[in-house]
Design an enzyme around this catalytic site. Sequence first.
Site: not given
Length: 333
Positions: A202, A212, A223, A239, A254, A280, A319
């Site tokens: 990610k 958000r 982050r 990872e 992602k 998004s 979505y």
Amino acid sequence: MTHPLPHPGRVRPRRLRATPAMRRLVREVDVHPRQLVLPVFVREGLDAPRPIASMPGVQQHTLDSLRAAVAQAADARLGGVMLFAVPEVRDAVGTQATDPDGILNRAIAAATAEAGDALVVQADLCLDEFTDHGHCGVLTSDGRVDNDATLVRYADMALAQAAAGAHLVGLSGMMDGQVGVVRDALDQAGHDDVAVLAYAAKYASAFYGPFRDAVESQLEGDRRTYQMDPANRREAAREVAIDVTEGADVVMVKPALAYLDVLADVAATSQVPVAAYAVSGEYAMIEAAAAAGWIERERAIRESVLSIRRAGADHVLTYHATELAGWLAEEYR
């Protein structure tokens, strides 16, 4: 007569593109509704669904409208739904995330009751929607994310989600050791049948902006100390390997479209199913360009999801899932 090709009539790739039937026959990759997962937002305190301005066509649901969306997803024969929740009250440690009566855990119970065996009900396992600082974990006194203190919260969150009926928990926080801690907590509590999806690769991406808005994020800053650097490709393999060793049942890349190279790398070597999230910002760009008349909306949606599948994703969070499944159903009749 001089022929334009050295072997006229022999090598003609266009033969396999000549008709719709021929193109279908030789198509290398397909998209099926079962490979699609619909992300769904539920907000506490709403009387009616609330549109999300930066994500046209997506809304924050009430528990009642969530049930309707889950039923629609099941009718469309989707693979699953991924639940995100927005509480009315937040605090430093995300207390509502582990409250059995918290909005996410109530949403899980409602979704599983509605879906039965028709869908995999998945739940986001992260603290960012529940904290008043918007980070994915517990903070130290000097404002850093405390990895190991956060793992304790994740374990408790996993148990709450499992008790609510989640079939799969989606670890999206990118804390070191999160998969192992959650897997051990679930197994020790007798929830060994609950699957773990690790957001293994990610990235700290600019494409999360509309999300958000959807979760009314309280984040200040970024982050980058725990999500991956967009410049790094090989690191994703490390990872993924760690998460699989710790017990991940599925791994995630992602975002999807800007990281198709990473997705292809992971899919080529992963011993477990690979998911990818069309996030998004990717959704919003397609919708905005289509609304402006710059692209053909349906073709762009189909092509974007197909590209994610072609890169190696076994299933795609999008979505557009329910709408796309409807178009696909027409093809499969």
